[in-house]
Design a protein around this motif. Structure first.
Motif, PDB file in Angstrom:
ATOM      1  N   ARG B 241       0.688  -1.082  -0.012  1.00 34.98           N
ATOM      2  CA  ARG B 241      -0.141  -0.005  -0.118  1.00 34.98           C
ATOM      3  C   ARG B 241       0.719   1.277   0.128  1.00 34.98           C
ATOM      4  NH1 ARG B 241      -2.088  -3.210   3.769  1.00 34.98           N
ATOM      5  NH2 ARG B 241      -4.343  -3.665   3.931  1.00 34.98           N
ATOM      6  N   THR B 242       2.061   1.172   0.856  1.00 37.97           N
ATOM      7  CA  THR B 242       2.608   2.395   0.830  1.00 37.97           C
ATOM      8  C   THR B 242       3.438   3.083  -0.280  1.00 37.97           C
ATOM      9  OG1 THR B 242       4.443   1.047   1.782  1.00 37.97           O
ATOM     10  CG2 THR B 242       3.111   2.370   3.409  1.00 37.97           C
ATOM     11  N   LEU B 245       2.116   5.860  -1.789  1.00 37.80           N
ATOM     12  CA  LEU B 245       2.183   7.148  -1.226  1.00 37.80           C
ATOM     13  C   LEU B 245       3.461   8.012  -1.965  1.00 37.80           C
ATOM     14  CD1 LEU B 245       2.245   6.468   2.494  1.00 37.80           C
ATOM     15  CD2 LEU B 245       0.539   7.565   1.193  1.00 37.80           C
ATOM     16  N   ASP B 246       4.285   7.077  -2.633  1.00 40.94           N
ATOM     17  CA  ASP B 246       5.061   7.852  -3.363  1.00 40.94           C
ATOM     18  C   ASP B 246       4.742   8.676  -4.613  1.00 40.94           C
ATOM     19  OD1 ASP B 246       7.046   6.764  -1.371  1.00 40.94           O
ATOM     20  OD2 ASP B 246       7.263   4.945  -2.627  1.00 40.94           O
ATOM     21  N   ALA B 251      -0.101  12.995  -3.153  1.00 39.51           N
ATOM     22  CA  ALA B 251       0.248  13.521  -2.180  1.00 39.51           C
ATOM     23  C   ALA B 251      -0.415  14.377  -1.091  1.00 39.51           C
ATOM     24  CB  ALA B 251       1.375  14.604  -2.525  1.00 39.51           C
ATOM     25  N   MET B 256      -5.497  10.717  -0.533  1.00 41.60           N
ATOM     26  CA  MET B 256      -4.860   9.345   0.191  1.00 41.60           C
ATOM     27  C   MET B 256      -6.107   8.735   1.043  1.00 41.60           C
ATOM     28  SD  MET B 256      -1.813   8.701   0.795  1.00 41.60           S
ATOM     29  CE  MET B 256      -2.611   8.292   2.464  1.00 41.60           C
TER      30      MET B 256
END
Lengths: 347, 347
Positions: B241-242, B245-246, B251, B256
């Motif tokens: 999942r993370t 975030l990239d 952002a 999110m």
DNA sequence: CTTTAGCACTCCTTAGACTCGAGTGCTAAC
DNA sequence: GTTAGCACTCGAGTCTAAGGAGTGCTAAAG
């Protein structure tokens, strides 16, 4: 620790600041305290007390002209010697009990449900560590022939936890043969913990080398293989991760990423929960106390749960250090007891 | 669809814009295209083409003085009629195969591993839908007496999936008795899908009402109970999942939150994966095509996986609409095939 | 000795003004 | 049909100023 905060007034100021900070999330100034907390003194006096508390390391200022925020130490002192832990109200208990709809159809499902309960009643993330298999008591073993050379082992523990392993064997074995093995083993292994089962099997294998009993030999070998696989591992269920997004202190994306990374990796969280398993009762880790790198602003409130006499695992709540301890500590405590009771009564 | 973009040049411009946008993530202007993509024309010409493409609804401008971004329709056209799907290189295949370390100890573990593989090779989130039990083929049933009035049923399917249910019964039944039941049922139910098993049991129960066979009756009742529980449900494993975030487009915290909420709820994602199970081969859902509310900027690339002839579930990658389709489509395709092969060979 | 009012000071936050530059659309010439 | 030229738009970033919350210190009052 108590002596750190000498005067009664100092203690009340600390409490007031923490309560204010918990509900607001922003640095709190002397005026707010003087006004709202029934301390009949002027802001200037409060400021003097605050300066003292800051010197003791219980408060800090993000910058000169800002209010105060409690430090981890401040929270620790508050929790250890100021906070009075209330019991959960009967209404709350009732609501929690009711949110377990239906019976216990699977232990796994029950644990997952529990983490949901923890999350929804705390408005933070709820977490449940699954029982480590090796600690549970042996109930039953079954072998299933999947196809030539492939056997599945199913292990059931007294607490109703099921674990399966698939592995390859040399040479085919018929299902009838496998059934014989399992009958044999089921008799032999009653009432041992899986940890004991493991050593018992090794003992028997040594004996067997002398006796050359073929049935016995094969059975031991198979179960040995089944036990090699991850009976020491635990898993965790985490629910309500997104609740954490509502906390303004995690609004910054970088913070967030770190927390969600920890959720993703899990191993560190498992270690922490594992550690707090043996310590009875409710455990609280504030910020860096958890020793999870990069988690300064996160607190854990945990409690072990049991089934009868066996300690099975740990459950808890993960939230910002700024969480409502007075509500969540009894919540975790009660939920652990309730789960333990359910596990005992239904299994 | 192909006719929408008439000229060869228009097509090349669309492609260039999409490629540029995928790698950069920012609106792309006419200069960049003219320079970097070997189209030997001036920016002004490109601008004219862009205006045409915008009129067709394939591009849009976030604001007057910004470059262009492909719309969902633009991406659709690109994927359907411009993109040539390459095969995965042998080196990549090899790397994927190697990342399945060790054998298949549990189907569950294998699926979880697969979602990790998908995530790490795509740098996005990997997802695997677990088999719906009702579609799998019956292999074995076992009853375990946990204590008086409490019985656990363990169901094993041909594909190696294990499912257990705990329930209460009227009156105690000894383990020996239970073993008799399971032997009886195991004979009767060979080679049926669980769905068929369910109807078969109902049939038998009707017959039995006439025959008054006590053994049969009890056995049927128990297994009936076991099958009532969630054999229609699926779960999903989501990993990485993370990684999402990239992506700069996520952002913003609000975005999110929506995505992570969807991950948390799961049911919508399950529905989507379920839907794409029957459609063979790789499926692509761009943005709002997935009909997941609030997920305009997220794409799904999915493919079903099998074990022999049974279609078991779906796996895929979740990422921003702006993801590298040319790499990830073959990745999903290959992973699905590899998983299918492993499931078939080891079970 | 403790408490408090008063006051100068700090420093964050917000809003506005301004510049800069990327990119466009249009027009006229090639 | 293509291209160069140019005026125009609009967001991003920088700077400055005003506003305000909160502090620490001092000196007076209790």
């Amino acid at each position: 620790m108590k002596q750190l905060v000498r005067g009664e007034r100092a203690r009340r100021v600390l409490e007031a600041i923490i309560l204010e900070y918990i509900s607001g999330g922003v640095p709190v100034g002397s005026r707010a305290i003087a006004k709202r907390h029934g301390l009949d003194v002027s802001p200037a006096t409060i400021r003097n007390v605050m300066a003292d508390l800051e010197e003791l390391g219980l408060l800090y200022q993000p910058h000169t002209s800002a209010g105060r925020i409690p430090t981890e130490l401040g929270l620790r002192v508050y929790i250890d010697s100021i906070l009075k832990i209330k019991q959960l109200s009967n209404a709350d208990r009732e609501r929690i009990r009711r949110s377990y709809k239906g019976g216990v159809a699977r232990v796994e499902g029950l644990l997952k449900e529990t983490s949901k309960v923890l999350s929804s009643f705390s408005n933070q993330a709820g977490v449940v560590l699954t029982p480590r298999l090796s600690l549970t008591v042996f109930k039953r073993i079954e072998f299933v022939r999947l196809r030539a050379n492939m056997v599945m082992t199913i292990l059931v523990s007294q607490a109703g936890i099921v674990h399966n392993t698939i592995f390859e064997i040399d040479g085919d074995i018929s299902q009838e043969e496998l059934d014989k093995y399992s009958r044999y083993l089921n008799d032999m292994l009653q009432d041992l913990t899986l940890h004991q089962v493991k050593t018992r099997l090794l003992d028997e294998m040594k004996k067997e080398k002398v006796l050359f009993d073929r049935l016995l030999s094969k059975a031991l070998e198979l179960s040995q293989k089944a036990l090699q696989e991850n009976i020491e591992d635990s898993e965790i269920y985490i629910e309500g991760r997104t609740n954490l997004l509502d906390n303004p202190e995690f609004a910054d994306v970088e913070q967030m990423r770190r927390i969600f990374n920890a959720f993703e990796e899990k191993s560190k969280i498992i270690d922490l929960l594992d550690k707090s398993m043996s310590a009875g009762g409710v455990n609280i880790f504030i910020g860096s106390e958890s020793e999870l790198l990069d988690m300064e602003s996160v607190s854990f409130i945990t409690s072990p749960y049991t089934s009868g006499d066996e300690i099975l695992g740990t459950l808890g709540v993960i939230g910002p250090t700024r969480m409502d301890y007075s509500r969540i500590i009894p919540l975790v405590d009660y939920t652990a007891k309730l789960l333990s009771k359910m596990l005992k009564e239904t299994l």
